[in-house]
Write an enzyme that holds these catalytic residues in place. Structure first.
Site, PDB file in Angstrom:
ATOM      1  N   GLY A 108     -71.389  93.523  -9.969  1.00 32.04           N
ATOM      2  CA  GLY A 108     -71.798  94.314  -8.803  1.00 32.04           C
ATOM      3  C   GLY A 108     -71.628  93.554  -7.497  1.00 32.04           C
ATOM      4  CD  GLU A 146     -69.202  94.252 -14.190  1.00 31.61           C
ATOM      5  OE1 GLU A 146     -68.127  93.659 -14.408  1.00 31.61           O
ATOM      6  OE2 GLU A 146     -69.496  94.707 -13.069  1.00 31.61           O
ATOM      7  CD  GLU A 178     -68.680  96.908  -9.730  1.00 29.11           C
ATOM      8  OE1 GLU A 178     -69.802  96.440 -10.040  1.00 29.11           O
ATOM      9  OE2 GLU A 178     -68.180  97.882 -10.282  1.00 29.11           O
ATOM     10  CB  ALA A 209     -76.169  94.947 -11.363  1.00 26.10           C
TER      11      ALA A 209
HETATM   12  N1  CO8 Z   1     -78.891  89.088 -12.960  1.00 26.46           N
HETATM   13  C1  CO8 Z   1     -80.092  88.488 -13.053  1.00 26.46           C
HETATM   14  N2  CO8 Z   1     -80.264  87.151 -12.909  1.00 26.46           N
HETATM   15  C2  CO8 Z   1     -79.167  86.408 -12.668  1.00 26.46           C
HETATM   16  C3  CO8 Z   1     -77.893  86.969 -12.559  1.00 26.46           C
HETATM   17  C4  CO8 Z   1     -77.754  88.394 -12.708  1.00 26.46           C
HETATM   18  N3  CO8 Z   1     -76.592  89.032 -12.605  1.00 26.46           N
HETATM   19  N4  CO8 Z   1     -76.998  85.973 -12.330  1.00 26.46           N
HETATM   20  C5  CO8 Z   1     -77.704  84.840 -12.275  1.00 26.46           C
HETATM   21  N5  CO8 Z   1     -79.026  85.083 -12.480  1.00 26.46           N
HETATM   22  C6  CO8 Z   1     -80.128  84.113 -12.500  1.00 26.46           C
HETATM   23  C7  CO8 Z   1     -80.115  83.321 -13.792  1.00 26.46           C
HETATM   24  O1  CO8 Z   1     -80.735  84.053 -14.839  1.00 26.46           O
HETATM   25  C8  CO8 Z   1     -80.875  82.081 -13.385  1.00 26.46           C
HETATM   26  O2  CO8 Z   1     -82.241  82.384 -13.365  1.00 26.46           O
HETATM   27  P1  CO8 Z   1     -83.309  81.325 -14.011  1.00 26.46           P
HETATM   28  O3  CO8 Z   1     -83.147  80.070 -13.168  1.00 26.46           O
HETATM   29  O4  CO8 Z   1     -84.633  82.008 -13.843  1.00 26.46           O
HETATM   30  O5  CO8 Z   1     -82.876  81.115 -15.414  1.00 26.46           O
HETATM   31  C9  CO8 Z   1     -80.469  81.882 -11.925  1.00 26.46           C
HETATM   32  O6  CO8 Z   1     -79.929  83.138 -11.485  1.00 26.46           O
HETATM   33  C10 CO8 Z   1     -79.382  80.838 -11.766  1.00 26.46           C
HETATM   34  O7  CO8 Z   1     -78.318  81.186 -12.631  1.00 26.46           O
HETATM   35  P2  CO8 Z   1     -77.666  80.165 -13.682  1.00 26.46           P
HETATM   36  O8  CO8 Z   1     -78.665  79.160 -14.136  1.00 26.46           O
HETATM   37  O9  CO8 Z   1     -76.993  80.966 -14.740  1.00 26.46           O
HETATM   38  O10 CO8 Z   1     -76.603  79.435 -12.726  1.00 26.46           O
HETATM   39  P3  CO8 Z   1     -75.251  78.760 -13.154  1.00 26.46           P
HETATM   40  O11 CO8 Z   1     -74.755  78.035 -11.947  1.00 26.46           O
HETATM   41  O12 CO8 Z   1     -75.390  78.000 -14.426  1.00 26.46           O
HETATM   42  O13 CO8 Z   1     -74.260  80.005 -13.485  1.00 26.46           O
HETATM   43  C11 CO8 Z   1     -73.242  82.152 -13.039  1.00 26.46           C
HETATM   44  C12 CO8 Z   1     -73.873  80.878 -12.445  1.00 26.46           C
HETATM   45  C13 CO8 Z   1     -71.908  81.826 -13.694  1.00 26.46           C
HETATM   46  C14 CO8 Z   1     -73.011  83.103 -11.894  1.00 26.46           C
HETATM   47  C15 CO8 Z   1     -74.201  82.780 -14.094  1.00 26.46           C
HETATM   48  O14 CO8 Z   1     -75.502  82.894 -13.516  1.00 26.46           O
HETATM   49  C16 CO8 Z   1     -73.782  84.132 -14.576  1.00 26.46           C
HETATM   50  O15 CO8 Z   1     -72.895  84.243 -15.404  1.00 26.46           O
HETATM   51  N6  CO8 Z   1     -74.452  85.210 -14.088  1.00 26.46           N
HETATM   52  C17 CO8 Z   1     -74.252  86.546 -14.551  1.00 26.46           C
HETATM   53  C18 CO8 Z   1     -72.932  87.113 -14.030  1.00 26.46           C
HETATM   54  C19 CO8 Z   1     -72.726  88.523 -14.552  1.00 26.46           C
HETATM   55  O16 CO8 Z   1     -72.603  88.751 -15.728  1.00 26.46           O
HETATM   56  N7  CO8 Z   1     -72.665  89.511 -13.630  1.00 26.46           N
HETATM   57  C20 CO8 Z   1     -72.504  90.885 -13.966  1.00 26.46           C
HETATM   58  C21 CO8 Z   1     -73.833  91.565 -14.099  1.00 26.46           C
HETATM   59  S1  CO8 Z   1     -73.722  93.269 -14.628  1.00 26.46           S
HETATM   60  C22 CO8 Z   1     -73.228  94.097 -13.238  1.00 26.46           C
HETATM   61  O17 CO8 Z   1     -73.058  93.520 -12.212  1.00 26.46           O
HETATM   62  C23 CO8 Z   1     -73.029  95.564 -13.360  1.00 26.46           C
HETATM   63  C24 CO8 Z   1     -72.755  96.187 -12.012  1.00 26.46           C
HETATM   64  C25 CO8 Z   1     -72.676  97.683 -12.115  1.00 26.46           C
HETATM   65  C26 CO8 Z   1     -73.956  98.370 -11.690  1.00 26.46           C
HETATM   66  C27 CO8 Z   1     -73.703  99.835 -11.732  1.00 26.46           C
HETATM   67  C28 CO8 Z   1     -74.843 100.685 -11.235  1.00 26.46           C
HETATM   68  C29 CO8 Z   1     -74.487 102.151 -11.262  1.00 26.46           C
END
Ligand code: CO8
Length: 258
Positions: A109, A132, A112, A65
């Site tokens: 997400g 998360e 999921e 998400a």
């Molecule tokens: N949300 C927003 N932006 C994101 C997300 C995300 N989940 N993941 C990546 N991005 C963005 C980064 O901020 C970055 O943006 P920018 O270039 O502007 O800085 C761009 O995508 C590229 O990402 P990275 O530079 O981080 O790329 P890497 O190759 O270095 O890393 C990863 C890739 C490992 C995937 C890393 O981006 C990461 O850890 N992302 C977050 C993963 C995460 O924590 N996911 C869980 C999110 S919470 C969730 O999903 C809750 C779901 C439940 C919802 C329930 C509703 C009822």
């Protein structure tokens, strides 16, 4: 309909939906999930569409998400907005089969969302995870429930508590994905599976999907009775007569969804 965060391409009988927020690794925000809901509704209502494939980019199916959309929300915001509830319900109410074609990251997400599909075909570079916990929250789109049912408590608990990722090979071994294919062939393999499904009777397809999903809701006794009822009811269809007649006449069946 023109979408901004997804691409929808109806190829023959298959609606291929590609998540398209490359700047955020296809992070799921309200706009994307709203558009995905509309596309699924359209696919369900379109008689020509017989199967849906959801995919992302080679690097990411979806990295979760959208954290920037969620970070400032309060408990009250979440409750009053019913954050992602309608979108999730819409997804779960889709009657046509949905295949997730996962390449790269399927996290939070994103993992999921893949698990909400009827089955997952993974590219060999796929990575699944529920990280998360690293953000001070937990899964909220079914991760604690579905992952546990699909891979068992030990792996699910470890993934939810530590945030560790599972690679494609482990995901296949654990039963999370139906099979692993080379990343370059992912779309082709998923479309081929979807086209195979599209050849069947939609009535039988929807009954099969419904019954398999009921296996997660009912006791064995209830599930067996439910399946038997669905099996019997298919004998009210022309497609059952056609399918069995075609077998006996050694020809291909012509299903008409009747
Ligand atoms: N949300 C927003 N932006 C994101 C997300 C995300 N989940 N993941 C990546 N991005 C963005 C980064 O901020 C970055 O943006 P920018 O270039 O502007 O800085 C761009 O995508 C590229 O990402 P990275 O530079 O981080 O790329 P890497 O190759 O270095 O890393 C990863 C890739 C490992 C995937 C890393 O981006 C990461 O850890 N992302 C977050 C993963 C995460 O924590 N996911 C869980 C999110 S919470 C969730 O999903 C809750 C779901 C439940 C919802 C329930 C509703 C009822």
């Amino acid at each position: 309909m023109a979408y901004e965060t997804i691409n929808v391409d109806v190829q023959g009988y298959v609606s291929l939906i590609t998540l398209n927020r490359p700047e955020a690794l296809n992070a799921l925000n309200s706009k994307l999930l709203g558009e995905l809901s509309s596309a699924l509704e359209a696919a369900d209502e379109n008689d020509k569409v017989r199967c849906v494939v959801i995919t992302g980019s080679e690097k990411a199916f979806a990295a979760g998400a959208d954290i920037s959309e969620m970070s400032d929300k309060s408990f009250v915001d979440m409750m009053t907005e019913k954050f992602f509830t309608a979108e999730s319900d819409r997804f779960n109410n889709t009657r046509k089969p949905i295949i997730a074609a996962v390449s790269g990251y399927a996290l939070g997400g994103g993992c999921e969302l893949a698990m909400m599909c009827d089955f997952i075909i993974a590219a060999d570079n796929a990575k699944f995870g529920q990280p998360e916990i690293n953000l001070g929250v937990i899964a909220g789109l079914g991760g604690t429930q579905r992952l546990t049912r699909y891979v068992g408590k030990a792996k699910s608990m470890e993934m939810h508590l530590t945030g560790r990722f599972m690679d494609a090979e482990e995901a296949e071994r654990s039963g999370l994905v139906s099979r692993v294919v080379p990343a370059k062939k992912l779309k082709e393999e998923a479309m081929s599976a979807a086209n195979k499904i599209a050849e069947k009777s939609m009535l039988a397809t929807m009954a099969a999907k419904d019954c398999v999903n009921k296996a997660y809701e009912m006791s064995l006794e209830q599930g067996l009775a439910y399946e038997r009822g669905q099996f019997y009811s298919l004998f009210a269809t022309e497609d059952q007569k056609e399918g069995m007649a075609a077998f006996l006449e050694k020809r291909e069946p012509q299903f008409r969804d009747r």
